[in-house]
Design a protein around this motif. Structure first.
Motif, mmCIF file in Angstrom:
data_model
loop_
_atom_site.group_PDB
_atom_site.id
_atom_site.type_symbol
_atom_site.label_atom_id
_atom_site.label_comp_id
_atom_site.label_asym_id
_atom_site.label_seq_id
_atom_site.Cartn_x
_atom_site.Cartn_y
_atom_site.Cartn_z
ATOM 1 N N UNK A 141 -42.181 11.566 14.812
ATOM 2 C CA UNK A 141 -40.812 11.992 15.138
ATOM 3 C C UNK A 141 -40.010 10.791 15.654
ATOM 4 N N UNK A 142 -40.645 9.985 16.513
ATOM 5 C CA UNK A 142 -39.973 8.781 17.023
ATOM 6 C C UNK A 142 -39.595 7.848 15.866
ATOM 7 N N UNK A 143 -40.525 7.686 14.934
ATOM 8 C CA UNK A 143 -40.275 6.778 13.799
ATOM 9 C C UNK A 143 -39.136 7.290 12.928
ATOM 10 N N UNK A 144 -38.974 8.605 12.865
ATOM 11 C CA UNK A 144 -37.881 9.171 12.074
ATOM 12 C C UNK A 144 -36.542 9.060 12.817
ATOM 13 N N UNK A 145 -36.571 9.311 14.125
ATOM 14 C CA UNK A 145 -35.321 9.357 14.900
ATOM 15 C C UNK A 145 -34.749 7.981 15.222
ATOM 16 N N UNK A 146 -35.613 7.082 15.722
ATOM 17 C CA UNK A 146 -35.087 5.880 16.379
ATOM 18 C C UNK A 146 -34.240 5.014 15.441
ATOM 19 N N UNK A 147 -34.683 4.779 14.189
ATOM 20 C CA UNK A 147 -33.811 3.978 13.312
ATOM 21 C C UNK A 147 -32.435 4.631 13.107
ATOM 22 N N UNK A 174 -30.585 17.610 11.415
ATOM 23 C CA UNK A 174 -30.059 17.591 12.784
ATOM 24 C C UNK A 174 -29.397 16.259 13.106
ATOM 25 N N UNK A 175 -30.022 15.170 12.673
ATOM 26 C CA UNK A 175 -29.440 13.846 12.917
ATOM 27 C C UNK A 175 -28.136 13.672 12.148
ATOM 28 N N UNK A 179 -36.566 11.668 23.281
ATOM 29 C CA UNK A 179 -35.644 10.580 22.961
ATOM 30 C C UNK A 179 -34.242 10.913 23.449
ATOM 31 N N UNK A 180 -33.453 9.861 23.682
ATOM 32 C CA UNK A 180 -32.119 10.098 24.221
ATOM 33 C C UNK A 180 -31.182 8.953 23.874
ATOM 34 N N UNK A 181 -29.889 9.266 23.966
ATOM 35 C CA UNK A 181 -28.863 8.228 23.912
ATOM 36 C C UNK A 181 -27.979 8.383 25.150
ATOM 37 N N UNK A 185 -25.846 3.790 17.012
ATOM 38 C CA UNK A 185 -25.441 2.946 18.144
ATOM 39 C C UNK A 185 -24.713 1.699 17.659
ATOM 40 N N UNK A 186 -25.108 1.197 16.460
ATOM 41 C CA UNK A 186 -24.434 0.021 15.911
ATOM 42 C C UNK A 186 -23.010 0.386 15.479
#
Ligand code: PLZ
Length: 445
Positions: A347-353, A433-434, A375-377, A359-360
């Motif tokens: 899940x982290x590997x899918x979300x973080x990128x 969701x993303x 995870x959070x922003x 964020x960019x």
């Protein structure tokens, strides 16, 4: 899975008319002190979907605040709960005990950090577990002071509310608070004054200096810390900080209590967040994910500490209820069978990128952080001054809700959006969701 089609469906506005009617009844029957973040009334849930009373299907990025890690109505949990409820629902473990409680304690001894001899005691809620961890630490050390951190969240009962850092909504007008609680700075890399590289060392130095000057090591029973802070904003201390605190505790005869109520049971990509750095706490509190949605909590710790309490000193009518224990055994079996720590890392590997891409694009996303499926922003109106932007956070959160994505906020400044999907959620729902989150940003900034 529970036979729910793993697809978002919006039949009505969110919330729909049936939810609105129930919310009107709620307002007439339930205390206003109990508020609802997204008042859609749920009828069924499973996989990564919540089905509401209007037939809408929402994507779940909240897991009921990090509880349904194995999924809602997870098959092994349902099976065990149904069988146990049919056999017996309660005896009170302190009166006539049963095997399921012992089996949960054995599983906790096996799974929690450290290979020392352990004992557990079971309770009903996270706050109750934290209360008891403090009682045990005081009893075992003969000391009273408890050290907690900025941005900490440990519950809403009087003692745990006193350990919790944030005034609104948790403490406002609810004092007086419990005594012998001392607060120290948290290692918060994004907001560390001299920069994230200095954070572990300087935060530890401040912690040690403040405890020495203001409390006294010899008066300190315990240091309590969430290895990744939850309600406080998913603050991840830099590697090295927890290890330094743990070493300091050992050197000073102070007990380290890891509050893993939110981080525990596969959420962060390990069985427990302490595993990431190999930190072995003296006591660990667990709840939430432990039982797939049934109320259960535990304190697990070194045998000599847990057994220092006088017989009869710990307990409660419902603690370790047999149906909740059966649920926990089903949940733990699921975590093992489906390698849910591995699933959390996926899940982290899918979300973080995706979050980094956003964020960019949006300077308002000041920080992307977390581990596993926690995870959070953090949102700011000025990326240099890092001014918290709770208004934008609320707007994005609301826009996600309107599109049928259940998101949660967090943070001392109310400017963190957090993501805690059930680990039973298929990838296509996470991606969708993303996409919704990105659309919510485009519409809100
Ligand atoms: N410790 C680390 O995260 C519960 C609280 C939601 P209970 N967090 C969600 C709210 O607004 O009340 C929590 C936690 C950590 C302790 C607790 C307390 O657990 O089961 O809610 O008592």
């Amino acid at each position: 899975m529970t036979g729910i089609e793993q697809r978002r469906i919006l039949n009505t506005a969110i919330p729909g008319p049936r939810s609105a009617a129930l919310q009107a009844r709620k307002n007439a029957a339930v205390s206003a002190g109990v508020s609802t973040g997204l008042p859609v009334y749920v009828e069924r849930a499973g996989g990564g979907i919540l089905v509401d009373v209007d037939g809408n299907q929402l994507i779940d990025f909240g897991s009921g605040i990090a509880v349904t890690t194995v999924g809602n109505a997870a098959p092994r949990v349902v099976e065990r709960v149904q069988a146990q409820a049919a056999d017996f629902t309660h005896t009170c473990f302190m009166v006539t005990p049963y095997a399921e409680y012992v089996e949960v304690a054995e599983a906790l001894a096996e799974l929690t950090p450290g290979d020392h001899e352990k004992r557990s005691a079971l309770f009903n809620s996270g706050a109750e577990a934290v209360e008891n961890a403090v009682k045990i630490a005081r009893s075992a050390t003969g000391r009273q002071a408890v050290v907690a951190f900025d941005h900490a969240y440990h519950g809403r009962t009087n003692l745990t509310m006193s350990l919790t850092a944030k005034n609104m909504p948790y403490k406002h007008r609810f004092g007086p608070f419990a005594g012998e609680i001392y607060r120290v700075p948290m290692a918060y890399p994004y907001r560390w004054p001299t920069g994230p590289d200095n954070c572990a060392e300087e935060a530890f130095a401040q912690f040690a200096a403040q405890v020495h000057a203001q409390v006294g090591e010899e008066n300190t029973a315990a240091v309590i810390i969430e290895p990744i802070q939850g309600e406080g904003g998913f603050v991840v201390p830099p590697d090295g900080f927890l290890t330094r605190v743990a070493d300091w505790c050992r050197d000073n005869g102070v007990l380290l209590i890891a509050d893993e109520i939110q981080t525990g049971f596969c959420r962060t990509g390990d069985w427990f967040a302490c595993d990431h750095e190999g930190v072995v706490p003296d006591l660990i509190t667990t709840a939430k994910g432990i039982a797939g949605g049934l109320p259960l909590a535990a304190v697990t710790g070194r045998a000599e500490i847990m057994d220092a309490v006088h017989p009869g000193g710990l307990g409660g009518t419902y603690g370790g209820n047999p149906v909740a224990c059966a649920a926990a055994l089903g949940a733990i079996e699921t975590m093992k069978a489906e390698d849910l720590p591995g699933r959390a890392r996926a899940v982290e590997a899918l979300f973080v990128p995706r979050l980094r891409e956003m964020a960019a694009k949006y300077v308002q996303i000041g920080d992307v952080r977390g581990r596993g499926a926690m995870l959070a922003i953090e949102l700011v109106s000025d990326p240099v001054a890092k001014t918290p932007d709770p208004a934008l956070t609320a707007a994005v959160n609301k826009a996600c809700h309107a599109e049928g994505l259940v998101t949660l906020t967090a943070g001392t400044y109310g400017n963190v959006l957090r993501f805690l999907p059930p680990l039973s959620s298929p990838d296509h729902l996470l991606t969708e969701g993303l996409d919704i989150l990105e659309g919510a940003f485009a519409a809100s900034v």
